[in-house]
Design a protein around this motif. Structure first.
Motif, PDB file in Angstrom:
ATOM      1  N   ASP A  84      36.177  45.370  43.055  1.00  0.00           N
ATOM      2  CA  ASP A  84      36.453  44.460  41.940  1.00  0.00           C
ATOM      3  C   ASP A  84      35.605  44.718  40.705  1.00  0.00           C
ATOM      4  OD1 ASP A  84      38.342  43.269  43.482  1.00  0.00           O
ATOM      5  OD2 ASP A  84      37.156  41.506  44.015  1.00  0.00           O
ATOM      6  N   SER A  85      34.402  45.233  40.873  1.00  0.00           N
ATOM      7  CA  SER A  85      33.514  45.454  39.724  1.00  0.00           C
ATOM      8  C   SER A  85      33.821  46.751  38.974  1.00  0.00           C
ATOM      9  CB  SER A  85      32.055  45.477  40.187  1.00  0.00           C
ATOM     10  OG  SER A  85      31.836  46.556  41.083  1.00  0.00           O
ATOM     11  N   VAL A  87      35.997  47.948  36.980  1.00  0.00           N
ATOM     12  CA  VAL A  87      37.114  47.632  36.076  1.00  0.00           C
ATOM     13  C   VAL A  87      37.458  48.766  35.119  1.00  0.00           C
ATOM     14  CG1 VAL A  87      36.732  45.153  36.208  1.00  0.00           C
ATOM     15  CG2 VAL A  87      35.498  46.490  34.492  1.00  0.00           C
ATOM     16  N   ALA A 107      41.801  44.284  40.327  1.00  0.00           N
ATOM     17  CA  ALA A 107      40.900  44.334  39.176  1.00  0.00           C
ATOM     18  C   ALA A 107      40.931  45.672  38.436  1.00  0.00           C
ATOM     19  CB  ALA A 107      39.472  44.045  39.625  1.00  0.00           C
ATOM     20  N   LEU A 108      41.554  46.675  39.019  1.00  0.00           N
ATOM     21  CA  LEU A 108      41.532  48.029  38.437  1.00  0.00           C
ATOM     22  C   LEU A 108      42.664  48.212  37.426  1.00  0.00           C
ATOM     23  CD1 LEU A 108      40.775  50.068  41.677  1.00  0.00           C
ATOM     24  CD2 LEU A 108      39.220  48.720  40.242  1.00  0.00           C
TER      25      LEU A 108
END
Length: 528
Positions: A84-85, A87, A107-108
């Protein structure tokens, strides 16, 4: 289709593995070795290779916030997670793993190239947010339904698709179906899509595609409508009047009122509720008036805050311009100063400090006056935001009195055996005695008042919260070392000027060896 566990123990991505991977892939020259010794900030890493490491579980990648390329191929990963981080990721390789479900990629949103080749996936799904996708490889999996490929029509930038090795490819209509449903595809299964195949596919699937396009157009129109409604709702929430533009509050009062449906059977209630300007219509009208008032006040609030920041910027710029002019004039006058004039020069520095301090305090005073205006405006609007809800309460009280009057009259008729109208059994049970019917009416009334009170408290709480946050932001530019949050990082408010002036005075004092107490207080030194 997948990799089996080796004799090597399965791994989880930990700090040791990450550190080793980053060092191996970083620069190997002298500067690179120096960076390794001093430590590498994961935030600076844009590409990371974690292939062939027997990784079972994805984890601990949250520090690589600027990663654009990630290789996790040839491992034994079973689930897509903990991404998720990332991005900013553009390229992701998860091929040759044991993944069964496409998930964890929401999230990507910048992802352009995705490889899930050689896994255990049986359905293409959960990719809706990847609208930048251009290359998708999902060959050597368990895809069996040709219709599942239709899901990929939403990716307007998709140009390269690999499905080879899936059971679906054995369908004799495979190539024609893909060409018809994905008309913008350039490469399919490592081959250029044949123009002749596209033409034949258009003819063969013309009616199917037309119907599909019609359905997509309807779905898009519905999505646009829902997004517009959501945007409108967010605007209403910002004004604290969501769901007040209709019977929502009124209906919510009765949604949890179990007695209301029974009390509606009381003699005369239907006529009372349905005739003329009814309780409901009056209640809804008050809500709609509150809705219109809230939107109008919201616009006024936004305009007031915007005006304040415009005035703030003008005041800061004016003060900076005046300070700059004073300093330049001072420098021009002090060129070639002789030792005999040093005492007079010291006095000039003190005078310069006083002038700059005066300018700063004038700016602060202007901002504080304006901030006071904003604060007062906020308080007035907050008290007025919910000023119409007491009318709803008064209307409910009047309705309660009328309902109680009808209930008591009905009870008296039943006691005297003068009541001969039909009434459901559960309603008749309310009239066993006076306490029972009065308690039922009062319980209904209490639920209604609670709903009104909660809505009123909600409006006031949100308005006060907004007021406090705005006032706090307004005060920030008045504090040394703060900046205007509405202007961004690149626009420091006043404090840069203050610090520059202070630095200038110190330099002048040191240059001419002025005693520390001669220069006087520096701008801003007397404020917290």
């Amino acid at each position: 289709m997948s990799r089996l566990y080796d004799t090597i123990e399965p791994n989880v991505i930990d700090e040791k593995m990450l550190q080793k991977a980053v060092e191996e892939q970083g620069p190997q020259e002298e500067l690179g070795q120096l960076a390794k010794r001093e430590g590498i900030d994961y935030k600076d890493v844009t590409e990371l290779q974690l292939d062939f490491r027997n990784i079972l579980k994805i984890d601990n990648l949250w520090q690589f916030v600027n990663l654009t390329k990630l290789q996790l191929d040839n491992n034994i990963i079973e689930k897509i997670e903990a991404l998720d981080s990332l991005v900013h990721l553009i390229w992701l390789d998860l091929s040759f793993n044991n993944i069964e479900v496409i998930e964890g990629l929401e999230a990507l949103v910048k992802l352009q190239d995705l490889s899930l080749y050689n896994n255990r996936i049986s359905k293409i799904e959960n990719l809706d947010t990847l609208q930048e996708l251009q290359v998708f490889s999902i060959g050597n999996n368990n895809l069996t339904a040709l219709e599942n490929v239709v899901y990929l029509r939403q990716f307007k930038n998709l140009r390269t698709l690999n499905l080879t090795g899936n059971p679906v490819c054995e369908n004799e209509q495979y190539s024609m179906f893909i060409a018809a449903h994905l008309p913008d595809l350039v490469y399919l299964d490592f081959r250029l899509v044949d123009e002749n195949t596209v033409k034949l596919a258009d003819i063969k699937y013309q009616y199917v595609i037309d119907e599909l396009k019609q359905g997509e157009a309807q779905a898009l129109a519905k999505l646009v409508e829902e997004q517009a409604k959501q945007k409108e709702l967010e605007h209403h929430k910002a004004a604290y009047v969501e769901y007040l533009n209709g019977p929502f509050l009124f209906e919510s009062m009765y949604a949890e009122d179990t007695e209301a449906a029974k009390l509606a059977y009381l003699p005369g209630m239907i006529i009372y509720l349905d005739s003329g300007f009814t309780y409901k219509s009056k209640f809804v009208l008050i809500c709609e008036n509150l809705f219109a008032y809230g939107l109008k006040e919201h616009e006024k609030r936004e305009a007031e805050v915007s005006t304040f920041y415009e005035c703030l910027q003008e005041a800061i710029q004016d003060s900076q311009q005046q300070s700059t002019k004073i300093i330049l004039d001072f420098e021009n006058d002090s060129q070639g100063i002789a030792d005999s004039k040093l005492v007079k020069y010291n006095e000039d520095i003190t005078q310069l400090s006083d002038m700059l301090m005066t300018l700063e305090m004038q700016t602060v005073d202007q901002l504080e006056v304006r901030q006071g205006d904003v604060s007062a405006k906020c308080q007035i609007e907050n008290t007025g935001a919910a000023s119409l809800l007491p009318y709803c309460r008064d209307l409910e009280n009047h309705h309660h009195e009328k309902l109680l009057e009808i209930a008591i009259t009905t009870l008296e008729k039943i006691v005297k055996s003068e009541f001969d109208e039909e009434m459901p059994d559960d309603v008749r049970l309310l009239f066993v005695d006076k306490d029972t019917i009065v308690n039922a009416v009062n319980a209904s009334h209490d639920i209604h008042l609670l709903k009104i009170d909660n809505r009123e408290d909600d409006i006031i709480t949100k308005a006060n919260s907004w007021s406090s946050s705005v006032i706090e932001e307004v005060r920030k530019p008045l504090r040394l070392g703060e900046q205007n949050p509405a202007q961004g990082k690149d626009k420091q408010q006043g404090n840069e000027s203050t610090l520059s002036c202070s630095s200038f005075l110190v330099q002048q004092a040191e240059r001419h060896q002025v005693p520390a107490n001669v220069a006087g207080p520096l701008p801003g030194s007397q404020r917290g």
